[in-house]
Scaffold this motif. Structure first.
Motif, PDB file in Angstrom:
ATOM      1  N   ASP A 228       0.804  -1.314   0.016  1.00  0.00           N
ATOM      2  CA  ASP A 228       0.095  -0.012   0.005  1.00  0.00           C
ATOM      3  C   ASP A 228       0.856   1.140  -0.205  1.00  0.00           C
ATOM      4  O   ASP A 228       0.441   2.218  -0.475  1.00  0.00           O
ATOM      5  CB  ASP A 228      -0.903   0.133   1.321  1.00  0.00           C
ATOM      6  N   GLN A 229       1.957   1.078   0.774  1.00  0.00           N
ATOM      7  CA  GLN A 229       2.959   2.484   0.661  1.00  0.00           C
ATOM      8  C   GLN A 229       4.015   2.403  -0.410  1.00  0.00           C
ATOM      9  O   GLN A 229       4.792   3.154  -0.346  1.00  0.00           O
ATOM     10  CB  GLN A 229       3.522   2.155   1.941  1.00  0.00           C
ATOM     11  N   GLY A 230       3.639   1.509  -1.266  1.00  0.00           N
ATOM     12  CA  GLY A 230       4.566   1.657  -2.453  1.00  0.00           C
ATOM     13  C   GLY A 230       5.795   0.831  -2.804  1.00  0.00           C
ATOM     14  O   GLY A 230       6.723   0.930  -3.520  1.00  0.00           O
ATOM     15  N   ASP A 231       5.673  -0.080  -1.638  1.00  0.00           N
ATOM     16  CA  ASP A 231       6.882  -1.177  -1.470  1.00  0.00           C
ATOM     17  C   ASP A 231       6.955  -2.366  -2.235  1.00  0.00           C
ATOM     18  O   ASP A 231       5.785  -3.100  -1.807  1.00  0.00           O
ATOM     19  CB  ASP A 231       7.553  -1.073  -0.037  1.00  0.00           C
ATOM     20  N   TYR A 232       7.696  -2.716  -3.158  1.00  0.00           N
ATOM     21  CA  TYR A 232       7.631  -4.239  -3.502  1.00  0.00           C
ATOM     22  C   TYR A 232       8.493  -4.930  -2.412  1.00  0.00           C
ATOM     23  O   TYR A 232       9.300  -4.518  -2.014  1.00  0.00           O
ATOM     24  CB  TYR A 232       8.538  -4.208  -4.879  1.00  0.00           C
ATOM     25  N   VAL A 233       8.086  -6.121  -2.155  1.00  0.00           N
ATOM     26  CA  VAL A 233       8.579  -6.835  -1.266  1.00  0.00           C
ATOM     27  C   VAL A 233       9.448  -8.250  -1.651  1.00  0.00           C
ATOM     28  O   VAL A 233       8.819  -8.916  -2.383  1.00  0.00           O
ATOM     29  CB  VAL A 233       7.342  -7.480  -0.384  1.00  0.00           C
ATOM     30  N   TYR A 234      10.860  -8.213  -1.509  1.00  0.00           N
ATOM     31  CA  TYR A 234      11.470  -9.517  -1.956  1.00  0.00           C
ATOM     32  C   TYR A 234      11.897 -10.211  -0.675  1.00  0.00           C
ATOM     33  O   TYR A 234      12.381  -9.786   0.129  1.00  0.00           O
ATOM     34  CB  TYR A 234      12.791  -8.696  -2.641  1.00  0.00           C
ATOM     35  N   LEU A 235      11.699 -11.449  -0.979  1.00  0.00           N
ATOM     36  CA  LEU A 235      11.865 -12.261   0.323  1.00  0.00           C
ATOM     37  C   LEU A 235      12.047 -13.930  -0.549  1.00  0.00           C
ATOM     38  O   LEU A 235      11.667 -14.179  -1.695  1.00  0.00           O
ATOM     39  CB  LEU A 235      10.558 -12.148   1.021  1.00  0.00           C
ATOM     40  N   PHE A 236      12.145 -14.799   0.670  1.00  0.00           N
ATOM     41  CA  PHE A 236      12.287 -16.099   0.235  1.00  0.00           C
ATOM     42  C   PHE A 236      11.235 -17.074   0.679  1.00  0.00           C
ATOM     43  O   PHE A 236      10.820 -17.047   1.900  1.00  0.00           O
ATOM     44  CB  PHE A 236      13.566 -16.828   0.580  1.00  0.00           C
ATOM     45  N   LEU A 237      10.720 -17.833  -0.332  1.00  0.00           N
ATOM     46  CA  LEU A 237       9.482 -18.808   0.109  1.00  0.00           C
ATOM     47  C   LEU A 237       9.935 -20.115  -0.407  1.00  0.00           C
ATOM     48  O   LEU A 237      10.676 -20.302  -1.383  1.00  0.00           O
ATOM     49  CB  LEU A 237       8.282 -18.457  -0.665  1.00  0.00           C
ATOM     50  N   ASP A 238       9.533 -21.260   0.423  1.00  0.00           N
ATOM     51  CA  ASP A 238       9.737 -22.603   0.186  1.00  0.00           C
ATOM     52  C   ASP A 238       8.691 -23.008  -1.089  1.00  0.00           C
ATOM     53  O   ASP A 238       7.502 -23.068  -0.651  1.00  0.00           O
ATOM     54  CB  ASP A 238       9.663 -23.225   1.229  1.00  0.00           C
ATOM     55  N   GLU A 239       9.285 -23.202  -2.301  1.00  0.00           N
ATOM     56  CA  GLU A 239       8.138 -23.518  -3.338  1.00  0.00           C
ATOM     57  C   GLU A 239       7.681 -24.799  -3.358  1.00  0.00           C
ATOM     58  O   GLU A 239       6.686 -25.192  -4.314  1.00  0.00           O
ATOM     59  CB  GLU A 239       8.892 -23.464  -4.583  1.00  0.00           C
TER      60      GLU A 239
ATOM     61  N   HIS B   7      10.067 -30.949  -4.382  1.00  0.00           N
ATOM     62  CA  HIS B   7      11.178 -30.718  -3.655  1.00  0.00           C
ATOM     63  C   HIS B   7      11.272 -29.304  -2.698  1.00  0.00           C
ATOM     64  O   HIS B   7      10.950 -28.579  -3.268  1.00  0.00           O
ATOM     65  CB  HIS B   7      12.328 -30.754  -4.826  1.00  0.00           C
ATOM     66  N   HIS B   8      12.031 -29.395  -1.371  1.00  0.00           N
ATOM     67  CA  HIS B   8      11.974 -28.220  -0.677  1.00  0.00           C
ATOM     68  C   HIS B   8      12.905 -27.318  -1.185  1.00  0.00           C
ATOM     69  O   HIS B   8      14.299 -27.499  -1.435  1.00  0.00           O
ATOM     70  CB  HIS B   8      12.382 -28.519   0.645  1.00  0.00           C
ATOM     71  N   PHE B   9      12.700 -26.095  -1.762  1.00  0.00           N
ATOM     72  CA  PHE B   9      13.672 -24.930  -2.371  1.00  0.00           C
ATOM     73  C   PHE B   9      13.061 -23.739  -2.158  1.00  0.00           C
ATOM     74  O   PHE B   9      12.043 -23.265  -2.183  1.00  0.00           O
ATOM     75  CB  PHE B   9      13.247 -25.480  -3.910  1.00  0.00           C
ATOM     76  N   ALA B  10      14.210 -23.015  -1.214  1.00  0.00           N
ATOM     77  CA  ALA B  10      13.793 -21.700  -0.719  1.00  0.00           C
ATOM     78  C   ALA B  10      14.285 -20.942  -2.048  1.00  0.00           C
ATOM     79  O   ALA B  10      15.340 -20.649  -2.439  1.00  0.00           O
ATOM     80  CB  ALA B  10      14.678 -21.274   0.393  1.00  0.00           C
ATOM     81  N   HIS B  11      13.006 -20.113  -2.544  1.00  0.00           N
ATOM     82  CA  HIS B  11      13.755 -19.495  -3.841  1.00  0.00           C
ATOM     83  C   HIS B  11      13.087 -17.993  -3.551  1.00  0.00           C
ATOM     84  O   HIS B  11      12.085 -17.778  -3.036  1.00  0.00           O
ATOM     85  CB  HIS B  11      12.916 -20.168  -5.088  1.00  0.00           C
ATOM     86  N   ASP B  12      13.947 -16.877  -4.304  1.00  0.00           N
ATOM     87  CA  ASP B  12      13.351 -15.648  -4.053  1.00  0.00           C
ATOM     88  C   ASP B  12      12.196 -15.412  -4.962  1.00  0.00           C
ATOM     89  O   ASP B  12      11.879 -15.823  -5.916  1.00  0.00           O
ATOM     90  CB  ASP B  12      14.513 -14.560  -4.516  1.00  0.00           C
ATOM     91  N   THR B  13      11.194 -14.643  -4.183  1.00  0.00           N
ATOM     92  CA  THR B  13      10.046 -14.105  -4.729  1.00  0.00           C
ATOM     93  C   THR B  13       9.863 -12.467  -4.594  1.00  0.00           C
ATOM     94  O   THR B  13      10.187 -11.999  -3.689  1.00  0.00           O
ATOM     95  CB  THR B  13       8.811 -14.837  -3.868  1.00  0.00           C
ATOM     96  N   LEU B  14       8.942 -11.886  -5.468  1.00  0.00           N
ATOM     97  CA  LEU B  14       8.825 -10.527  -5.330  1.00  0.00           C
ATOM     98  C   LEU B  14       7.240 -10.536  -5.349  1.00  0.00           C
ATOM     99  O   LEU B  14       6.351 -10.849  -6.102  1.00  0.00           O
ATOM    100  CB  LEU B  14       9.266  -9.906  -6.773  1.00  0.00           C
ATOM    101  N   LEU B  15       6.986  -9.965  -4.173  1.00  0.00           N
ATOM    102  CA  LEU B  15       5.397  -9.410  -4.119  1.00  0.00           C
ATOM    103  C   LEU B  15       5.238  -7.744  -4.701  1.00  0.00           C
ATOM    104  O   LEU B  15       5.829  -7.250  -4.316  1.00  0.00           O
ATOM    105  CB  LEU B  15       4.861  -9.549  -2.614  1.00  0.00           C
TER     106      LEU B  15
END
Length: 351
Positions: A102-113, A125-133
């Motif tokens: 809402d404040q204009g920030d894109y969120v970069y973080l890691f999720l287990d796909e 397969h458990h894989f922590a991969h970078d994701t952008l919200l």
């Protein structure tokens, strides 16, 4: 409630998501083009890759400090997953990421796909991969995200709030420090950037001479022992020969894809410099580099054909090796001419 920040689905580079994500956001900045064409010249190969073939980054663009590479055009706010874990409920996490958007920030973080439908590793397969919200939709109960889908195509994937929380909480962040980071970034339109011809020349010199560029940035990061510049070709050939000798090895497409992507970026830069009057090269010089890009694309096609369809046909690898070795020679010859032109009288305004 719903919110969606603007993104570009075809970033200039997408070999690695940590490049693709900022480059999907930054085109909204009025000074993105001069910034882009001033960077992404030097690359390096990490010899340690050959000791960790399945999980180690091999060939990549050189950046002294990746996180701060984009600060000239982006606001960066860095925190850790541990900090957010102090929140008591999942609702708080969802609300935090929504408020950030809402404040204009894109969120970069890691999720287990492993927990994310639509991803190649879903339930496999458990894989922590970078994701952008970059958005959310409360009616559909989803976050809008960027990344690779199950077909390894770059684009939008919607992730339900439930799977998102599970993939966030279950992600293994113990293997690499960067998986612990959560980065919020937004456009900094107060900043300006002018095309940096001197940086381009210095970077090209480092590239052609295979200098260890990290030695010059020891004030901000310890030098590494990677292979740099044109010598990276030798490391790529070494990898292709390794695959020739053992067809059971994991076939990593990124090094050969990045080989082509790098040449495309270089060719685009030369054309950009000409169009904006930073030099007036002979027409044949740009044409020669465009031919280098086409050769690199052919090498990429050969490797993809081997990796996905004909892994027993090592003649494809032999052809790719020969073409890669020839490409290194051609690029050296062309870039020596480019540097001569840039150091000489062609650095004038083109009429």
């Amino acid at each position: 409630m719903h919110k969606q920040l603007p993104v570009h689905m075809q970033p200039a580079l997408y070999s690695y998501l940590h490049h693709a994500y900022p480059l999907s956001v930054m085109p909204e900045h009025p000074h993105f083009s001069p910034w882009l064409h001033s960077h992404y010249i030097q690359w390096s190969a990490d010899p340690e890759f050959f000791n960790h073939l399945d999980e180690h980054i091999f060939v990549n663009y050189y950046q002294p400090m990746h996180t701060h590479h984009y600060h000239e055009l982006l606001h960066l706010k860095i925190m850790t997953a541990d900090l957010l874990s102090r929140m008591e409920t999942g609702t708080d996490l969802i609300a935090f990421f929504k408020r950030s958007i809402d404040q204009g920030d894109y969120v970069y973080l890691f999720l287990d796909e492993f927990y994310l439908p639509g991803k190649a590793m879903y339930r496999r397969h458990h894989f922590a991969h970078d994701t952008l919200l970059f958005g959310y939709d409360d009616e559909k109960q989803v976050f809008h995200t960027l990344g690779f889908n199950h077909n390894y195509e770059y684009g939008q994937t919607d992730i339900g709030y439930g799977p998102f929380l599970e993939s966030y909480r279950q992600a293994d962040r113990s293997k690499a420090y960067y998986t612990k980071e959560i980065i919020l970034y937004s456009l900094n339109k107060e900043r300006t950037y002018s095309f940096d011809l001197q940086l381009v020349i210095e970077s090209l010199e480092d590239y052609v001479l295979s200098r260890n560029s990290s030695e010059r940035y020891r004030a901000i990061a310890s030098p590494n022992q990677h292979v740099y510049g044109l010598k990276v070709y030798e490391e790529i050939v070494k990898y292709l020969r390794l695959l020739q000798s053992d067809s059971t090895l994991y076939r990593n497409i990124i090094p050969v894809h990045l080989l082509w992507e790098h040449k495309k970026m270089m060719a685009d830069r030369l054309e950009y410099m000409k169009q904006h009057g930073y030099w007036c090269p002979p027409e044949k010089l740009i044409a020669q580099y465009q031919e280098i890009e086409r050769e690199a694309q052919l090498i990429r096609k050969l490797f993809y054909k081997y990796a996905f369809f004909l892994k027993e046909d090592t003649s494809l690898l032999e052809e790719a090796i020969t073409k890669t070795q020839m490409l290194a020679i051609k690029e050296l010859q062309v870039l020596e001419q480019v540097l001569n032109e840039l150091h000489g009288k062609s650095i004038i305004s083109c009429s």
